[in-house]
Every structure is written in C-alpha cells, then in structure tokens.
Design an enzyme around this catalytic site. Structure first.
Site, PDB file in Angstrom:
ATOM      1  N   ASP A 145     -11.150  -7.068   3.671  1.00 56.19           N
ATOM      2  CA  ASP A 145     -10.440  -6.453   4.799  1.00 56.19           C
ATOM      3  C   ASP A 145     -10.890  -5.001   4.909  1.00 56.19           C
ATOM      4  O   ASP A 145     -10.303  -4.116   4.283  1.00 56.19           O
ATOM      5  CB  ASP A 145      -8.922  -6.470   4.563  1.00 56.19           C
ATOM      6  CG  ASP A 145      -8.332  -7.864   4.571  1.00 56.19           C
ATOM      7  OD1 ASP A 145      -8.203  -8.435   5.662  1.00 56.19           O
ATOM      8  OD2 ASP A 145      -7.990  -8.374   3.490  1.00 56.19           O
ATOM      9  N   ARG A 153     -10.754  -1.638   1.925  1.00 58.16           N
ATOM     10  CA  ARG A 153     -10.886  -2.066   0.532  1.00 58.16           C
ATOM     11  C   ARG A 153     -12.051  -1.384  -0.176  1.00 58.16           C
ATOM     12  O   ARG A 153     -12.084  -1.313  -1.395  1.00 58.16           O
ATOM     13  CB  ARG A 153     -11.086  -3.584   0.450  1.00 58.16           C
ATOM     14  CG  ARG A 153     -10.097  -4.406   1.254  1.00 58.16           C
ATOM     15  CD  ARG A 153      -8.659  -4.146   0.887  1.00 58.16           C
ATOM     16  NE  ARG A 153      -7.763  -5.098   1.545  1.00 58.16           N
ATOM     17  CZ  ARG A 153      -6.453  -4.945   1.653  1.00 58.16           C
ATOM     18  NH1 ARG A 153      -5.874  -3.877   1.137  1.00 58.16           N
ATOM     19  NH2 ARG A 153      -5.726  -5.853   2.262  1.00 58.16           N
ATOM     20  N   ARG A 214      -2.932  -0.545  13.100  1.00 62.44           N
ATOM     21  CA  ARG A 214      -4.051  -1.467  12.879  1.00 62.44           C
ATOM     22  C   ARG A 214      -4.521  -2.086  14.201  1.00 62.44           C
ATOM     23  O   ARG A 214      -5.587  -2.702  14.254  1.00 62.44           O
ATOM     24  CB  ARG A 214      -3.638  -2.558  11.904  1.00 62.44           C
ATOM     25  CG  ARG A 214      -3.260  -2.037  10.522  1.00 62.44           C
ATOM     26  CD  ARG A 214      -2.591  -3.116   9.685  1.00 62.44           C
ATOM     27  NE  ARG A 214      -3.477  -4.242   9.459  1.00 62.44           N
ATOM     28  CZ  ARG A 214      -3.063  -5.446   9.054  1.00 62.44           C
ATOM     29  NH1 ARG A 214      -1.755  -5.687   8.900  1.00 62.44           N
ATOM     30  NH2 ARG A 214      -3.923  -6.405   8.858  1.00 62.44           N
ATOM     31  N   LYS A 244      -8.275 -11.090  14.513  1.00 58.49           N
ATOM     32  CA  LYS A 244      -7.011 -11.517  13.914  1.00 58.49           C
ATOM     33  C   LYS A 244      -5.849 -10.810  14.613  1.00 58.49           C
ATOM     34  O   LYS A 244      -6.052  -9.748  15.197  1.00 58.49           O
ATOM     35  CB  LYS A 244      -7.010 -11.238  12.406  1.00 58.49           C
ATOM     36  CG  LYS A 244      -7.131  -9.760  11.990  1.00 58.49           C
ATOM     37  CD  LYS A 244      -7.261  -9.635  10.484  1.00 58.49           C
ATOM     38  CE  LYS A 244      -7.229  -8.201  10.040  1.00 58.49           C
ATOM     39  NZ  LYS A 244      -7.459  -8.028   8.603  1.00 58.49           N
ATOM     40  N   HIS A 245      -4.666 -11.414  14.660  1.00 59.67           N
ATOM     41  CA  HIS A 245      -4.196 -12.627  14.003  1.00 59.67           C
ATOM     42  C   HIS A 245      -3.755 -13.584  15.102  1.00 59.67           C
ATOM     43  O   HIS A 245      -2.723 -13.348  15.728  1.00 59.67           O
ATOM     44  CB  HIS A 245      -3.038 -12.327  13.077  1.00 59.67           C
ATOM     45  CG  HIS A 245      -3.288 -11.203  12.101  1.00 59.67           C
ATOM     46  ND1 HIS A 245      -3.193  -9.867  12.446  1.00 59.67           N
ATOM     47  CD2 HIS A 245      -3.633 -11.233  10.779  1.00 59.67           C
ATOM     48  CE1 HIS A 245      -3.466  -9.122  11.377  1.00 59.67           C
ATOM     49  NE2 HIS A 245      -3.730  -9.934  10.349  1.00 59.67           N
ATOM     50  N   HIS A 257       4.155 -10.921   5.749  1.00 59.21           N
ATOM     51  CA  HIS A 257       3.983 -10.950   4.297  1.00 59.21           C
ATOM     52  C   HIS A 257       5.295 -11.317   3.605  1.00 59.21           C
ATOM     53  O   HIS A 257       5.292 -11.939   2.540  1.00 59.21           O
ATOM     54  CB  HIS A 257       3.527  -9.583   3.776  1.00 59.21           C
ATOM     55  CG  HIS A 257       2.120  -9.222   4.150  1.00 59.21           C
ATOM     56  ND1 HIS A 257       1.804  -8.637   5.348  1.00 59.21           N
ATOM     57  CD2 HIS A 257       0.949  -9.369   3.484  1.00 59.21           C
ATOM     58  CE1 HIS A 257       0.497  -8.425   5.409  1.00 59.21           C
ATOM     59  NE2 HIS A 257      -0.044  -8.865   4.289  1.00 59.21           N
ATOM     60  N   ASP A 330      -4.780 -16.591   7.513  1.00 57.50           N
ATOM     61  CA  ASP A 330      -4.362 -15.393   6.797  1.00 57.50           C
ATOM     62  C   ASP A 330      -3.997 -15.850   5.382  1.00 57.50           C
ATOM     63  O   ASP A 330      -3.946 -17.056   5.076  1.00 57.50           O
ATOM     64  CB  ASP A 330      -3.174 -14.750   7.504  1.00 57.50           C
ATOM     65  CG  ASP A 330      -3.070 -13.250   7.234  1.00 57.50           C
ATOM     66  OD1 ASP A 330      -3.690 -12.773   6.273  1.00 57.50           O
ATOM     67  OD2 ASP A 330      -2.364 -12.561   7.993  1.00 57.50           O
TER      68      ASP A 330
END
Length: 610
Positions: A145, A153, A214, A244-245, A257, A330
C-alpha cells in the site's frame, strides 16, 4: 451507463501478449534495466498450459496474497521468526512459499519488510528465488500500500509524494500522472510490482474515519480524472495500479477495519457519485481493482459485504462495467468482511462472487484449506480457479515478471530517491498547499518583524515519509528559510498544563504556527488555538491531516491545509508561510459549518493566494 464493447475488447486484448518464455522452475535471468522493457511471455495458450500442469494445491496457493514478517526471505530476525510461527505456522517467507505456493506477498513496514531500498530489493529477489526454485515455480507478485500521504509502507530515502487529497487540491492530472510514474518507477526497482493505489473513493462524508485524505476529493468527475491519470502513471512504469475500494467507500462514518459499514446510496446516486472513478480507471486500462467490505443494499439487498457479493462483483463490475482484469479483496482480516461469516467461509464466498486474489487472511491455513475443501467437495470447480489464475498470470506476464523477476542494486540506485524525483515531489506539494483563511493578509510572515516563530501542535504518529515530529520538521524548515523557529509538541489532546506552557512560550515569539490534527467539537486543540489567539500574537494554523479542522476554529487568522504531515508537504507549507512560493491549492472537498451542516463555509474550489 455501461462502458462500450470497444472498451471491453481493448481491455481483453491488452491482457494478451507474445514473445519469449521463461523456463519455469529453473534458473531465472536477472533483470537488467538497460535491456529496456521485458519481452512478453506469450499468449493465453501458453498460460493455460502452465495452469494445466499445476496441482490443485498449487492452484489454490496462487489465489492468495499473504503477509510475512522479516527483512529477509530466508534469514529474518528471531522476533520475526516467532511472529511468523505464531500467525502463519512457518518460519520464513521461503517456508511460506514452499508450504502454500502463494501467488503474492504483501509488504508492510510493521512486518519489517521495508527497512531500506537495498534490503527491500534483496527481500524481493529472495522471494522470487524461493518460488522459482520449486517444481513448476512461478514468480510471486509482490504488492504494498504505497498511496503516499498518510499511507506509505516504503519510507525514506524513497521519494514520498503528496497523497491523494493533496493531489486533488493541486488539481493537475499531469502532476497526478507524474506522481504515479515516479512512485511506480521506484516500486518497480524494489521488486514491488502491484501497488494498492489509487484510492477511487469519493469522500463526500467529512466524518469518514477510514478514507478522508486518502481520497482525491468530493467531486466525482474530478476524482475520476485524477484516478485515471494515476493509473496511467503507475502502469507506464510497469507497476500494476489498483483502484480501491469498489463499489465505493467514501460515504461512511464506519471504519471497515473495525465494523461493517452500510452505504445507503440509491442506485442512481451510486451511478452519479461512486461509479465515475471506477469507470475512468477501467477506461484507463486498470490492472486490478480492490473490493470494499461494505454493504450497499441498493446494489445487493442480501446483506452481504461487497467483497462477497456476486451481484456487485460479477453483475456490476464484470458484466455492466466490462472489467476483466484482476479483482483483489481488501484484507480478509478486517472486521467488515468477518461480521457475517466465519474465516473458513469468507475466501470461498469471495471466489464465488468473482474475486481473483484473496488478500491477507487472518489464518492462511484455515483459508487455504477451506478453498481446497470447497473444490474437492464440489462447491467450487477447478475451472473457476483456473479463470482467476489465468487473470493473475496475464498480469504477471504483462508486468514482465514471468521473464525477468529479479531486480538489482544498481537499478535501485538509479531510480529510488533520486534528485529529479525529489524535486518533482517538492514542486507538486507546493501546488497542493491550500490557503483557506488569511485575515488582514497575515501571511506570508516577515523574516524581519516576525523572525522568532514558535511551532506548536499535534505530533501524530509519523508516517513513513516523516523524519520526525511534524512540529520539529516544520520548525526546521522555517529555520532553513531564515526564521528562528522552535518546536513545542502539544499533542493531539493537550492538557491545561500543556496549553499554559505553549501560551507562556508564545510570549517570547513574534508569531505562532499551530499544527492541528482532526479537530472535533470536544477537542482540546480548540482551547489551545483560542488561548494562543488571546495572546495577541499572530497565529497561523496548519491542518496536517483533514482540511475540515477550520470549521472548529471560527476565529482563526490564517489557515493552511497540507493534507498530510509528511516532510514533503510540511516543507512546502513552510515555503508558503515564508512567502517563498505562493499557495496554489484549492479545496477538493466542502467544509461545512460545525453547528449547521447545511451551511457550506468553504466550497469545493476555494483557495486564496498572494
């Protein structure tokens, strides 16, 4: 509205290729960047022959993309070995591949996969050697990601670029494409060939806890154009982009999440708000699309999350939108997809819905065996698996992985964090910084009459692109620009004692810069700003994440939005504060009145300059 048959045929044609083949399972040739684009592996007939030679267990493995701890494929640190044993039942990435024959591995900084560029390249090469050394071994599709902004990351010395909402404030499709191209080139050099970006969600809910900055913004057409530009940038660099998403996570106050969001858009609203960016991504030839763990009753009244919904993934995405590329879930460890079904049912139902890649299940052993059992018991056919494996192999082929899976240190040094990329990131960030309020022309600050600057405020956990706390980074940047700046971290929830200390320090300064972070109605950051304003010192507020903070700060004198607290955006904000560059960003979202959300304080497109 459906995409035309011409578009679909073009996408299908793009998945084919011709050229030389790699002797799978044998010694693979090292990638030489000077050799140019790798030759294509061959057409579907050759790929189908590969699939026909695979065992059922190997086929099941190809559908999974899994996390693994460690900086090395064969010799991770002991703590990472322990974590792998506890969570996966293997010691190393090499053992993971040997046992489950996974088709993909995802990198995380918290899994210690991304310490530095040469280490990342060595890890990627070690993963490829481990897989290609097996009978009928196939290259692994390494992913991460790397959205930039608040989600990255791979950190310094790689180039960290403004995130999606900053690019939305910038508004330039050229800059969005350039950002994708730079990121793609650097990821490719590291052996990472699938990026879970760009975010195609339209952030129409200011309270959205999981998307927010984001997203490129709240205007579906503007978001669509920037998504398509980023897809082009990434994929010209031979890195698979991932929109995404799907079918759209931008209008929810629940984080998938930790919960199960419900999107109450009508079908007409979905067509107007959520669908345009995904349609644009498909027209741009997007390589992969990630599903959302959300319920959209207007698209599927069953109550299933979109990840497990055949009406959404097959009926709408495949058949209506004409998409025949890779669909990846995901993370299967998120609560949104585990709310209704057990971990053994989720991967099976996802495949039945139309998914191709199963990302990061909480227990790979449970998920892998569940898919295997579903085929053996007739719930899934082997032909269904073959369909998804063919899509994944087409993608690996198109990226050149089947012929040249390895990277080199020399290639890393030529691409990662080079001066041209860093300079471009700075220029893009300057064009993103948004001046929302500037009472009595407080900005830019004067290096003569306002030389002593106190920088206070929130210091949230640093993303990969930040070398230190935002207050310190901003103070350092202002000092380099000729001010005498000092930093005082007051945190995201300053106490009365901390606020008093900041007010006392302001008495020794000519001006104060306050970094704010997700200011809500009950946030003590409001008291901090109010008491600093009461000192009579000029106060500049810098929102280091969501631009909506200004709604909670009605008396603010000057207000900048940076959309993230990474170094590149904080340095750009410092140059704007100092008057070295003029602010050019425009709000890509509406800011609503905190007391009356029917009132728009600042519309999409608002932005000041000087």
């Amino acid at each position: 509205m459906r995409d035309s048959g011409t578009t679909r045929r073009a996408l299908l044609a793009a998945t084919a290729g011709s050229g030389a083949a790699l002797a799978l399972g044998g010694e693979a040739r090292a990638y030489d960047p000077r050799a140019g684009a790798p030759p294509a592996y061959g057409g579907d007939a050759r790929l189908r022959r590969i699939i026909a030679g695979m065992t059922l267990e190997e086929k099941v493995g190809q559908l999974f993309v899994m996390r693994v701890y460690g900086h090395s494929a064969t010799a991770p640190d002991q703590a990472d070995i322990d974590a792998n044993l506890a969570e996966i039942g293997v010691r190393t990435a090499a053992e993971l591949i040997a046992r489950y024959r996974v088709g993909g591995i995802i990198y995380f900084s918290w899994a210690h996969n991304t310490r530095d560029p040469h280490q990342i390249a060595d890890l990627s090469n070690g993963i490829q050697r481990a897989s290609l050394g097996l009978p009928r071994g196939l290259p692994v599709l390494v992913s991460t990601d790397q959205e930039h902004g608040i989600v990255a990351r791979v950190g310094k010395p790689a180039t960290l670029l403004p995130g999606a909402m900053a690019l939305g404030a910038n508004g330039s499709r050229t800059d969005a494409r350039t950002a994708g191209s730079i990121s793609g080139a650097e990821l490719r050099a590291l052996g990472i060939r699938q990026d879970y970006a760009p975010v195609a969600d339209v952030n129409v809910d200011p309270a959205n806890p999981v998307i927010g900055v984001r997203s490129f913004g709240a205007d579906p057409n503007a978001v669509a154009g920037l998504v398509a530009a980023q897809v082009t940038g990434y994929q010209r660099a031979s890195v698979a982009a991932t929109a995404k998403h799907f079918p759209g996570h931008g209008d929810t106050a629940v984080d998938s999440h930790y919960g199960f969001p419900v999107i109450d858009h009508t079908r007409a609203e979905w067509d107007t708000i959520d669908a345009p960016p995904f349609r644009a991504a498909i027209r741009a030839g997007i390589d992969s699309i990630m599903t959302a763990h959300i319920m959209v009753p207007a698209l599927d009244p069953s109550g299933d999350p979109a990840t497990l919904s055949r009406p959404i993934l097959t009926g709408i995405l495949r058949e209506e939108l004409g998409y025949d590329g890779v669909v990846v879930t995901d993370s299967l460890g998120m609560q949104g997809v585990r709310e209704k079904y057990g971990d053994d049912r989720v991967p099976v139902l996802a495949l039945k819905a139309g998914v191709d890649q199963l990302l990061n299940p909480p227990s790979l052993d449970i998920a892998w065996n569940a898919v295997l059992a579903a085929v053996r018991q007739g719930e899934l056919t082997e032909a269904r698996l073959d369909t998804s494996i063919l899509r994944v192999l087409r993608l690996k082929n198109r990226l050149g992985l089947l012929d040249r899976p390895y990277v080199t240190h020399a290639g890393v040094d030529r691409a990662v964090g080079v001066a041209g990329h860093l300079g471009a990131a700075d220029r893009i960030a300057e064009r993103s910084t948004t001046l929302v309020v500037n009472e009595r022309q407080l900005l830019p600050l004067s290096r003569v009459t306002q030389k002593r600057v106190l920088v206070v405020g929130a210091d949230p956990a640093s993303p990969s692109g930040t070398t230190g706390p935002p207050t310190s980074v901003l103070a350092g940047a202002l000092t380099e620009l000729g001010f005498t700046a000092t930093a005082l971290s007051t945190g995201t929830a300053p106490s009365a004692a901390v606020i008093a200390r900041a007010v006392a320090a302001a008495g020794e300064a000519d001006a104060v810069v306050v970094g704010t972070y997700n200011v809500g109605a009950a946030s003590s950051q409001r008291a901090l700003v109010a008491q600093l304003l009461a000192t009579g010192r000029p106060v500049v507020c810098v929102a280091v994440r969501n631009p909506y903070d200004v709604a909670q700060l009605p008396d603010v004198q000057a207000y900048l939005a940076t959309y993230s607290w990474t170094d590149v955006e904080l340095r750009a904000a410092a140059r704007v504060i100092a008057g070295r560059v003029a602010p050019r960003g425009r709000l890509p979202v509406r800011v609503l009145d905190a007391g009356d959300p029917t009132v728009v304080l600042y519309p999409v497109g608002h932005g000041l300059s000087y």
